[in-house]
Write a protein that holds these residues in place. Sequence first.
Motif, short mmCIF file in Angstrom:
data_model
loop_
_atom_site.label_atom_id
_atom_site.label_comp_id
_atom_site.label_asym_id
_atom_site.label_seq_id
_atom_site.Cartn_x
_atom_site.Cartn_y
_atom_site.Cartn_z
N GLY A 3 0.89 -1.34 -0.11
CA GLY A 3 -0.08 -0.08 -0.07
C GLY A 3 0.79 1.21 -0.12
O GLY A 3 2.08 1.32 -0.29
N ASP A 4 0.47 2.44 0.20
CA ASP A 4 0.68 3.97 0.24
C ASP A 4 1.65 3.97 -1.05
O ASP A 4 2.32 4.70 -0.96
N ARG A 5 1.13 3.48 -2.11
CA ARG A 5 1.53 4.23 -3.55
C ARG A 5 0.64 3.73 -4.38
O ARG A 5 -0.60 3.04 -4.31
N TYR A 6 0.86 4.36 -5.67
CA TYR A 6 -0.14 3.93 -6.95
C TYR A 6 0.51 2.77 -7.55
O TYR A 6 1.61 2.76 -7.75
N TRP A 7 -0.45 1.95 -8.19
CA TRP A 7 0.12 1.01 -9.31
C TRP A 7 -0.68 1.08 -10.44
O TRP A 7 -1.94 1.08 -10.43
N MET A 8 -0.08 0.87 -11.44
CA MET A 8 -0.72 1.08 -12.71
C MET A 8 -0.73 -0.45 -13.30
O MET A 8 0.47 -1.22 -13.49
N ILE A 9 -2.08 -0.75 -13.76
CA ILE A 9 -2.30 -2.26 -14.10
C ILE A 9 -2.57 -2.16 -15.50
O ILE A 9 -3.71 -1.51 -15.80
N LEU A 10 -1.78 -2.66 -16.42
CA LEU A 10 -2.10 -2.74 -17.89
C LEU A 10 -3.00 -4.04 -18.05
O LEU A 10 -2.44 -5.10 -17.35
N GLU A 11 -3.83 -4.35 -18.80
CA GLU A 11 -4.63 -5.52 -18.99
C GLU A 11 -3.67 -6.49 -19.37
O GLU A 11 -3.03 -6.38 -20.43
N GLY A 12 -3.68 -7.56 -18.42
CA GLY A 12 -2.85 -8.71 -18.84
C GLY A 12 -1.45 -8.66 -18.27
O GLY A 12 -0.60 -9.61 -18.38
N ASP A 13 -1.08 -7.61 -17.82
CA ASP A 13 0.26 -7.23 -16.99
C ASP A 13 0.27 -7.32 -15.66
O ASP A 13 -0.72 -7.09 -15.23
N GLU A 14 1.54 -7.45 -15.10
CA GLU A 14 1.89 -7.30 -13.80
C GLU A 14 1.75 -5.68 -13.37
O GLU A 14 1.79 -4.85 -14.25
N PRO A 15 1.28 -5.58 -12.24
CA PRO A 15 1.12 -4.06 -11.89
C PRO A 15 2.52 -3.65 -11.81
O PRO A 15 3.58 -3.92 -11.23
N ARG A 16 2.63 -2.15 -12.20
CA ARG A 16 3.86 -1.44 -12.18
C ARG A 16 3.52 -0.26 -10.97
O ARG A 16 2.56 0.51 -11.33
N PRO A 17 4.59 -0.03 -10.12
CA PRO A 17 4.33 0.81 -8.97
C PRO A 17 4.55 2.44 -9.88
O PRO A 17 5.48 2.49 -10.80
N VAL A 18 3.79 3.21 -9.44
CA VAL A 18 4.15 4.60 -10.25
C VAL A 18 4.91 5.45 -8.96
O VAL A 18 4.22 5.59 -8.04
N ILE A 19 5.93 5.76 -9.37
CA ILE A 19 6.61 6.47 -8.27
C ILE A 19 6.75 7.86 -8.51
O ILE A 19 7.19 8.33 -9.42
#
Lengths: 600, 418
Positions: free
Chosen positions: A579-595
């Motif tokens: 938690g305490d962050r944003y995650w960008m999730i593209l359909e079918g991909d692993e989540p990527r943290p938004v730093i």
Amino acid sequence: MDFAKLFIVIVTGLSILAGCLEERKPESAPSEFSTSQDFPSLASERYQQSVTDQGQDPNLIRPRFADVASDVGLTFTYFNNAVPERFFLPEVMGGGIAWLDFNNDGWLDLLVTNGCCWPDPERTPSDVITRLYRNKGDGSFEDVSLAAGVGLKQFGQGVAVADFNADGFLDIYLTNYGPNRLFVNRGDGTFADVTELSGTGDPSWSTGASWFDADRDGDEDLYVVNYLDLSFENHRVCQYNGIAGYCGPGSFSETPDRLYLNQGDGQFVESSTALGFVGENGKGMSVAVVDLDGDLLPEVYVANDMAANFLFTRSRTSPDRPATQPIYRNIAVDGGCAVSGAGQVEASMGIACADFDGDETPDFFLTHFYSQKNTLYRNLGNLQFHDDSFGSRIAATSMMFNGFGTIAFDFDRDEAIDLFVANGHVLGPNLQPNEMTPQLLRNDGRGRFDDVSATAGACFTEKAVGRGVAGADYDEDGDLDLAVANLHRPLTLLRNETDTGRHYLGIQLRTRNRVVPVGGRVVVTTRGRRQVQPVVVGGSYLAMSDTRFLFGLKDAAEADKVEVYWPSGRVDVFAQLPGDRYWMILEGDEPRPVIREPIP
Amino acid sequence: MPDTSISKSKHRQRRVVIGFALLLLAVISAVKWLDRSERLAAKSCLTRNQWKEARARLSRLLWWHPSDASVRMMLAEAYARDDSLPSRSSAERAVALLKDIPDDVAESAEARIREARLRFLLLRQPIQAERILQRAMVIDPKAMDAHSLHWRILDMTGRSDLCEPIFQQLYELSPPQQRIDYLRDWFFSQNDPEHITARLDEMLGFRNSPDESARRLELKRLIAFRQSEPNEPLIHAAIARWFQDEGDLEQALHVVNEVRSIPQVMNDPLFVFALVSVLIESGRLEQAAAAFDQWPGLSEGYAYWKTAGLLQENLHRNYGAASVAYAKSLAIWPGHADWRCQFRQATCLALSGQKELADVTRQHAIEVQQMFRPDHRKRLQQALLAPHETPNRDVILEFYRTLRRPDEAKYWQQITEQ
């Protein structure tokens, strides 16, 4: 004889005395109601409870918001061209407001529509234009309206944002009193007016609008809500107990909504009738698009002013369905969400959609007129709704307010969705009450709300004629801030400074074809508790909010499981997402943290 | 010689007795003649509005005949109708005279009615007036004045819902040529009460200017009643409902809270109805249910079943039970006109899986709702002015048939075909 009279006088006197004593009984001691549940001072109970609990219950977080608009460079006041004693209704509707990252720098920018001189826009002062404010990433904004090319003179109402040409940059549709406008984002910080080419310049009086893929062909289509057939020719002034004011929707006819189907080449075809978006007497104010029955197909809910609301759902496909049969049909009446539970049409200005009662189905909250309750429709499944305004205490919190824009969000990260409402009357300054305070309604977790505005900061005690509200985490600190468009007063930016001491999880969804995945939903599980947030497009009033999800996690530092249900039918599941962050999730991909460092 | 003196003595005694008897007879006759003259004179004074002199004469008569009901009534009239006296104190004097007339004399029903009228119109004590009227109606069930005044009191204290039995009684008792007046009264009492209350508000002195709205007048009136009868839960209930209708739930709650100390306040079903209704609308459903559990008297009636339905729907979420309760409520007047409750019933039917019945119920609710649109109400008001004309009669009949009120439809049909 004298003796007899004396006797009579004495007897009479005694009788009178006895009568007086009989009439003036000693007051009985106050009796308790013969119930185990006596009711204490009910009139102040609500405020007492909210204020008392704030201090005494350590689990209840005190809300804190501060108006920072002028501090951050957002000095904007909507020009509504109110001419004394004219009472031309568009003057009182207010303008649109939208959060969008137009330049893809990761920071949310702000667009606000503006009014103009009517009927002669050319007479409008040169500084009265639609405004685009770029978020500089340091807590301040820069006015880039002229440079961006959206600084036009029009009687602006609402705004809807989407990447309709799937080039990776968000485009803007502006609804107006007068022809609407479509601006395509060139990707270099500027926009081009493609209204004529696109065929979306509806000249009706338009209010709300939403982009979504209506025909499931992989691109964004556009639903435009139209309000009244009003012009200077049929305009008139109404009287309220002898005082002049704005006439309401009952004085004018409706104009039908529009559904523009994206042809994929920059052009759109108006297809409302063909697709089944047909409703009677629609005097539309707002639209929200969301999947209400869990089948990953979006429904379209239209709030109509003093008329039955619409709920369009896709007709179920069957082999027997003729090709000519419309895809959508209006089921609001059967669904129990066309009018109030008591059969009354309501004013229906703003919409908020969220799972308020924690049963994992999205419910609706609508704002209504002064001395009408706001309405909370509880979703019972199967596209059936129940007006739960009494049980949710929404009725009690709203009767003395005239609600407009509204945002559903978890201000205190307690895993329950709360509500913000901007209030203000519509009859004009000659009639009272006109200005009103906004409201923050705290959800107790069971879909019951308490008005905690009194403890939320000075901005909740200031009265205004509030209109649109758009929510966004503009400062990237994991909580939702609120931009409020007002009449006769500057725009307000309520930065959320609530000190929750709790965790959050931010999620941004993206599809490969850049279409917002409306129809989908995100499910976050923490300590066995599931929170469901659907993808919602539109809602509020003339506004567009941050499309990212914010989940409160209370004291859990991570989500045990995150499930994303995509409209395509795909389900992505992720475990132990910090938690305490944003995650960008593209359909079918692993989540990527938004730093991104939050603004202090 | 001794026999003669004894007979003379007896003869003298006899003369004394006869003389005394004759004197007594003369005195009694004189007193009776004076009494009758005084009564006639008093009546004559009343006829000529010579109130002070009438009071003087009647007071003397009353001193001699303290239990003479007709003297009391005349003296009460002499006080009540004298505009030169302060109205409140003269009314109080009159009431004091009337209330001592017992229930077992010939004039008792009329005395009760007059007392009730004074309490209502001059002392602004509608609830006490109502109690006295109820005594009058026990004494004389056919006393039309009593029924009429009772009806007005109900209209003026926010209890028009309870007027149906009175209307039926008056309709049955009245001569045929008067029935149309009662039919009109019935319509306005239930559908356009300002028509009835405006006149009375003026009589009661509440209307200070012609522009005053009926809603404000109603509140003014109820507050004045509460001042006169502060311990009557019914009036508090009516005020609470006024604020509730205006959307001011805070104030409505405050009003019901104020009466906590009144003894036996929960013995009044109308108060309990108002209390529960305000608690429901303000989201205090558990408290509403607890108060509802104390419903006094019989568990029946429009208000009881409607409240039961609201609690089933909003607290227990038992939509099947709610629709049953609503159905019972809607079968009792004013349920036939309560389209809001009909919509609720339709929703609950739908949510409990009875879709077809829900559709039919909703359609009926829409039809009833149409009858109460402002434009339609105007048409009805116009029609009532000339109901014998066929188009107007059709409008009236359509109204009552839509509401499924065959009795009223029949009455109007009979009246207008005469």
